[in-house]
Design a protein around this motif. Structure first.
Motif, PDB file in Angstrom:
ATOM      1  N   SER A  43       0.815  -1.213   0.000  1.00 15.11           N
ATOM      2  CA  SER A  43       0.000   0.000   0.000  1.00 15.11           C
ATOM      3  C   SER A  43       0.847   1.262   0.000  1.00 15.11           C
ATOM      4  N   ALA A  44       2.017   1.238   0.605  1.00 15.59           N
ATOM      5  CA  ALA A  44       2.863   2.438   0.612  1.00 15.59           C
ATOM      6  C   ALA A  44       3.273   2.831  -0.804  1.00 15.59           C
ATOM      7  N   ALA A  45       3.626   1.856  -1.619  1.00 18.71           N
ATOM      8  CA  ALA A  45       4.009   2.145  -3.004  1.00 18.71           C
ATOM      9  C   ALA A  45       2.810   2.654  -3.804  1.00 18.71           C
ATOM     10  N   ARG A  46       1.658   2.078  -3.566  1.00 21.91           N
ATOM     11  CA  ARG A  46       0.451   2.511  -4.278  1.00 21.91           C
ATOM     12  C   ARG A  46       0.073   3.943  -3.909  1.00 21.91           C
ATOM     13  N   VAL A  47       0.124   4.245  -2.623  1.00 22.31           N
ATOM     14  CA  VAL A  47      -0.191   5.604  -2.174  1.00 22.31           C
ATOM     15  C   VAL A  47       0.835   6.587  -2.732  1.00 22.31           C
ATOM     16  N   SER A  48       2.097   6.203  -2.736  1.00 27.03           N
ATOM     17  CA  SER A  48       3.138   7.074  -3.288  1.00 27.03           C
ATOM     18  C   SER A  48       2.896   7.373  -4.762  1.00 27.03           C
ATOM     19  N   LEU A  49       2.515   6.369  -5.511  1.00 29.39           N
ATOM     20  CA  LEU A  49       2.276   6.548  -6.936  1.00 29.39           C
ATOM     21  C   LEU A  49       1.118   7.505  -7.199  1.00 29.39           C
ATOM     22  N   VAL A  50      -0.020   7.279  -6.543  1.00 33.15           N
ATOM     23  CA  VAL A  50      -1.158   8.154  -6.810  1.00 33.15           C
ATOM     24  C   VAL A  50      -0.951   9.542  -6.223  1.00 33.15           C
ATOM     25  N   ALA A  51      -0.263   9.640  -5.095  1.00 30.48           N
ATOM     26  CA  ALA A  51       0.032  10.963  -4.530  1.00 30.48           C
ATOM     27  C   ALA A  51       0.928  11.755  -5.470  1.00 30.48           C
ATOM     28  N   THR A  52       1.882  11.082  -6.086  1.00 34.49           N
ATOM     29  CA  THR A  52       2.748  11.750  -7.059  1.00 34.49           C
ATOM     30  C   THR A  52       1.939  12.257  -8.240  1.00 34.49           C
ATOM     31  N   ALA A  53       1.017  11.442  -8.735  1.00 34.20           N
ATOM     32  CA  ALA A  53       0.150  11.885  -9.841  1.00 34.20           C
ATOM     33  C   ALA A  53      -0.654  13.106  -9.430  1.00 34.20           C
ATOM     34  N   GLY A  54      -1.172  13.094  -8.217  1.00 34.50           N
ATOM     35  CA  GLY A  54      -1.953  14.224  -7.736  1.00 34.50           C
ATOM     36  C   GLY A  54      -1.128  15.489  -7.598  1.00 34.50           C
ATOM     37  N   TYR A  55       0.051  15.364  -7.023  1.00 36.49           N
ATOM     38  CA  TYR A  55       0.885  16.552  -6.835  1.00 36.49           C
ATOM     39  C   TYR A  55       1.439  17.079  -8.151  1.00 36.49           C
ATOM     40  N   VAL A  56       1.684  16.202  -9.106  1.00 34.91           N
ATOM     41  CA  VAL A  56       2.082  16.670 -10.444  1.00 34.91           C
ATOM     42  C   VAL A  56       0.951  17.490 -11.056  1.00 34.91           C
ATOM     43  N   ALA A  57      -0.282  17.015 -10.884  1.00 30.64           N
ATOM     44  CA  ALA A  57      -1.432  17.769 -11.410  1.00 30.64           C
ATOM     45  C   ALA A  57      -1.556  19.121 -10.715  1.00 30.64           C
ATOM     46  N   PHE A  58      -1.350  19.154  -9.394  1.00 28.73           N
ATOM     47  CA  PHE A  58      -1.395  20.417  -8.655  1.00 28.73           C
ATOM     48  C   PHE A  58      -0.325  21.387  -9.136  1.00 28.73           C
ATOM     49  N   LEU A  59       0.883  20.869  -9.382  1.00 26.99           N
ATOM     50  CA  LEU A  59       2.015  21.735  -9.701  1.00 26.99           C
ATOM     51  C   LEU A  59       2.126  22.103 -11.171  1.00 26.99           C
ATOM     52  N   VAL A  60       1.866  21.159 -12.058  1.00 22.83           N
ATOM     53  CA  VAL A  60       2.066  21.375 -13.486  1.00 22.83           C
ATOM     54  C   VAL A  60       0.789  21.847 -14.184  1.00 22.83           C
ATOM     55  N   GLY A  61      -0.348  21.349 -13.734  1.00 18.06           N
ATOM     56  CA  GLY A  61      -1.602  21.648 -14.406  1.00 18.06           C
ATOM     57  C   GLY A  61      -1.951  23.121 -14.494  1.00 18.06           C
ATOM     58  N   PRO A  62      -2.020  23.842 -13.378  1.00 14.02           N
ATOM     59  CA  PRO A  62      -2.406  25.248 -13.456  1.00 14.02           C
ATOM     60  C   PRO A  62      -1.481  26.122 -14.311  1.00 14.02           C
ATOM     61  N   PRO A  63      -0.155  25.988 -14.224  1.00 12.90           N
ATOM     62  CA  PRO A  63       0.665  26.792 -15.142  1.00 12.90           C
ATOM     63  C   PRO A  63       0.434  26.432 -16.615  1.00 12.90           C
ATOM     64  N   ALA A  64       0.236  25.145 -16.898  1.00 18.51           N
ATOM     65  CA  ALA A  64      -0.045  24.743 -18.278  1.00 18.51           C
ATOM     66  C   ALA A  64      -1.368  25.363 -18.741  1.00 18.51           C
ATOM     67  N   LEU A  65      -2.351  25.383 -17.863  1.00 22.87           N
ATOM     68  CA  LEU A  65      -3.623  26.023 -18.214  1.00 22.87           C
ATOM     69  C   LEU A  65      -3.445  27.520 -18.430  1.00 22.87           C
ATOM     70  N   GLY A  66      -2.515  28.119 -17.719  1.00 24.64           N
ATOM     71  CA  GLY A  66      -2.226  29.534 -17.933  1.00 24.64           C
ATOM     72  C   GLY A  66      -1.720  29.795 -19.340  1.00 24.64           C
ATOM     73  N   PHE A  67      -0.863  28.918 -19.829  1.00 26.23           N
ATOM     74  CA  PHE A  67      -0.372  29.063 -21.207  1.00 26.23           C
ATOM     75  C   PHE A  67      -1.507  28.894 -22.215  1.00 26.23           C
ATOM     76  N   VAL A  68      -2.351  27.898 -21.989  1.00 21.95           N
ATOM     77  CA  VAL A  68      -3.491  27.686 -22.879  1.00 21.95           C
ATOM     78  C   VAL A  68      -4.449  28.868 -22.787  1.00 21.95           C
ATOM     79  N   GLY A  69      -4.692  29.334 -21.566  1.00 26.88           N
ATOM     80  CA  GLY A  69      -5.584  30.463 -21.361  1.00 26.88           C
ATOM     81  C   GLY A  69      -5.080  31.742 -21.990  1.00 26.88           C
ATOM     82  N   ASP A  70      -3.769  31.911 -22.008  1.00 28.56           N
ATOM     83  CA  ASP A  70      -3.186  33.091 -22.641  1.00 28.56           C
ATOM     84  C   ASP A  70      -3.453  33.094 -24.143  1.00 28.56           C
ATOM     85  N   GLU A  71      -3.500  31.919 -24.719  1.00 30.76           N
ATOM     86  CA  GLU A  71      -3.727  31.788 -26.155  1.00 30.76           C
ATOM     87  C   GLU A  71      -5.211  31.781 -26.534  1.00 30.76           C
TER      88      GLU A  71
END
Length: 183
Positions: free
Chosen positions: A118-146
């Motif tokens: 379970s520790a590996a599973r939680v780590s994997l999905v938590a990483t996916a979530g934090y990548v979305a938190f960190l990368v998603g909004p700036p990427a949307l900013g670029f799309v939104g600018d266009e």
């Protein structure tokens, strides 16, 4: 599948955290102070959803709650994107906030219960979530600018719809009722 759900729901939450006031001001014509107040409504909806979510999970199980969360977030996002009404946009933020509120914590919990290591599973999905938190909004900013921020919200909308569709597939155990023996 749990990673897809957490990525989508974290993206929906992170998008609101970073862009919601600006979407309300630039996309719907709200005064800047009112745009920030609408973000406070989103945060309040998130809080209400997180405090009341346990009851729904106990009653309906994780897959159903994650599916409903995705549907609520999708409807809220779609209304903000497609309906050109300040009243509807402001009210839709409640749905978006309630929908996004349980995605991250419930998916983390589901990952922990989904099988061995379970520790590996939680780590994997938590990483996916934090990548979305960190990368998603700036990427949307670029799309939104266009293309504009309302159009950029189509990206989290698509992800949230996918999350709602795969949520019933994650399985999930309902908690067994606790039996109390009398002495």
């Amino acid at each position: 599948l749990i990673g897809v759900i957490i990525l989508a729901m974290a993206l929906a939450e992170g998008t609101a955290n970073d862009w919601l006031p600006l979407v309300m001001v630039d996309g719907h014509g709200f005064d800047p102070a009112l745009g920030s107040t609408i973000y406070a409504v989103f945060a309040a909806a998130m809080t209400i959803g997180r405090f009341s979510g346990g009851w729904f999970i106990e009653r309906f199980g994780r897959p159903a709650v994650l599916c409903a969360s995705g549907v609520f977030a999708a409807v809220g996002l779609a209304l903000v994107i497609f309906v050109d009404s300040q009243v509807v946009a402001a009210a839709a933020v409640l749905l978006w906030g309630l929908g996004a509120s349980l995605g991250f914590p419930v998916a983390i919990s589901a990952a922990g219960d989904s099988g061995p290591d379970s520790a590996a599973r939680v780590s994997l999905v938590a990483t996916a979530g934090y990548v979305a938190f960190l990368v998603g909004p700036p990427a949307l900013g670029f799309v939104g600018d266009e293309y504009g921020l309302r159009a950029a919200l189509l990206i989290p909308l698509v992800f949230v719809v996918i999350a709602a569709m795969v949520a019933p597939l994650i399985g999930g155990r309902r908690r067994a009722p606790v039996l109390v023996e009398e002495a």
